[in-house]
Design a protein around this motif. Structure first.
Motif, short mmCIF file in Angstrom:
data_model
loop_
_atom_site.label_atom_id
_atom_site.label_comp_id
_atom_site.label_asym_id
_atom_site.label_seq_id
_atom_site.Cartn_x
_atom_site.Cartn_y
_atom_site.Cartn_z
N MET A 78 0.85 -1.17 -0.02
CA MET A 78 -0.01 -0.08 0.06
C MET A 78 0.94 1.27 0.15
O MET A 78 0.36 2.23 -0.32
N ILE A 79 2.30 1.19 0.37
CA ILE A 79 3.24 2.28 0.19
C ILE A 79 2.88 2.93 -0.96
O ILE A 79 3.33 4.17 -1.07
N PHE A 80 2.79 2.14 -2.25
CA PHE A 80 2.76 2.89 -3.58
C PHE A 80 1.41 3.94 -3.71
O PHE A 80 1.40 4.80 -4.54
N ALA A 81 0.37 3.65 -2.77
CA ALA A 81 -0.60 4.69 -2.90
C ALA A 81 0.17 6.13 -2.58
O ALA A 81 -0.63 7.19 -2.75
N VAL A 82 1.59 6.23 -2.22
CA VAL A 82 1.84 7.55 -1.85
C VAL A 82 2.04 8.29 -3.16
O VAL A 82 1.97 9.63 -3.36
N ILE A 83 2.15 7.56 -4.42
CA ILE A 83 2.33 8.23 -5.51
C ILE A 83 0.77 9.12 -6.06
O ILE A 83 0.90 10.30 -6.00
N PRO A 84 -0.31 8.47 -5.93
CA PRO A 84 -1.48 9.19 -6.29
C PRO A 84 -1.95 10.29 -5.07
O PRO A 84 -2.40 11.39 -5.47
N LEU A 85 -1.55 9.91 -3.91
CA LEU A 85 -1.85 10.86 -2.72
C LEU A 85 -0.94 11.88 -2.99
O LEU A 85 -1.42 13.14 -2.51
N SER A 86 0.21 11.80 -3.42
CA SER A 86 0.99 13.06 -3.65
C SER A 86 0.69 13.79 -4.85
O SER A 86 0.75 15.21 -4.76
N LEU A 87 -0.07 13.41 -5.67
CA LEU A 87 -0.50 14.16 -6.77
C LEU A 87 -2.11 14.85 -6.56
O LEU A 87 -2.51 15.67 -7.50
N TYR A 88 -2.68 14.58 -5.51
CA TYR A 88 -3.87 15.33 -5.18
C TYR A 88 -3.53 16.64 -4.91
O TYR A 88 -2.76 17.34 -4.29
#
Length: 270
Positions: free
Chosen positions: A228-238
């Motif tokens: 789930m660490i890879f959710a950091v990518i879309p979360l950073s793009l928010y």
């Protein structure tokens, strides 16, 4: 505003981030119901980013909603409604698959604690000590219910009324992701003004989940929740924008696609 919004690049608004979460959620649940039919493991690896995305969006939604109690009520109705329908479907279409999916319970408890944390902070600021103590007491109730649930589940025979109570009371130890996901949702809210703090906490949190499993982080057959660490990518793009409004789409699509896959798997695997 996200870190990457300051640059001229790709960003995601609330609606787009939700659609991304829904897409990967379908991958995850297709694997859940059809893994014995050869659906590859990487479908569920992709699905690991889904819970963080929706916990993040719940923190954003709670902050911006004009009626917080109505927001909570919608999540609670979703939780109870799914429990009732799931029980009915499993009775009508008995299967080896268990309909344990109900993220509404996790989101409800996370948002409930967001509400109580706000109340606690306001009580401290205005020196309302009795309100503060009352809020702390309310925060302990779900925790105490977890101990009661553990006690009931440890019994050889569980009474029907106990099960009915669990259908209508979201209990931290029983909801998807348990205390870990509730904590993650709350921390997304507490740190929402500090995007870098959110990201750092989330990365450390994901790695901690992987390390606590006792297996190697590279053993993705058994230890994959940390992905789930890879959710950091879309979360950073928010980018903090709302985008298109489809208020009740998730409330309908989430249970509908699970029940469709469950019934489809029932007929295929017969």
């Amino acid at each position: 505003m996200s870190m990457l919004t300051l640059r001229k690049g790709i960003t995601l608004n609330h609606f787009q981030l939700k659609l991304l979460g829904i897409l990967f959620m379908v991958f995850d649940h297709v694997h859940q119901f059809f893994y014995i039919d050869g659906i590859p493991m990487w479908f569920t690896w992709l699905g690991r980013i889904v819970a963080p995305i929706f916990l993040f969006l719940s923190a954003e939604g709670f902050h911006y909603t004009r009626n917080r109690f109505k927001y909570l009520l919608h999540l609670y109705i979703g939780f109870v409604g799914m429990n009732i329908v799931s029980q009915g479907l499993q009775t009508t279409f008995p299967s080896d698959h268990m309909l344990i999916n109900n993220i509404f319970g996790t989101l409800f408890l996370a948002v409930l604690y967001m509400l109580m944390i706000d109340r606690l902070i306001q009580s401290i600021r205005h020196h309302h000590w009795w309100n503060m103590l009352g809020t702390i007491g309310l925060m302990m109730i779900p925790v105490l219910l977890s101990f009661v649930a553990i006690s009931l589940l440890s019994q050889e025979h569980i009474s029907s009324w106990s099960l009915y109570i669990m259908y209508v009371l979201p209990i931290p130890i029983l909801v998807e992701g348990g205390y870990f996901f509730i904590l993650l949702g709350v921390m997304f809210y507490v740190l929402r003004k500090y995007r870098i703090g959110q990201i750092i906490f989330f990365i450390l949190f994901s790695l901690m989940i992987g390390l606590l499993s006792g297996a190697s982080l590279l053993d993705l057959d058994t230890n994959f929740q940390w992905l789930m660490i890879f959710a950091v990518i879309p979360l950073s793009l928010y980018n903090g924008e709302k985008g298109r409004s489809m208020k009740y789409f998730f409330y309908l699509f989430y249970p509908a696609h699970i029940y469709f896959l469950y019934i489809l798997a029932y007929y295929i695997q017969r």
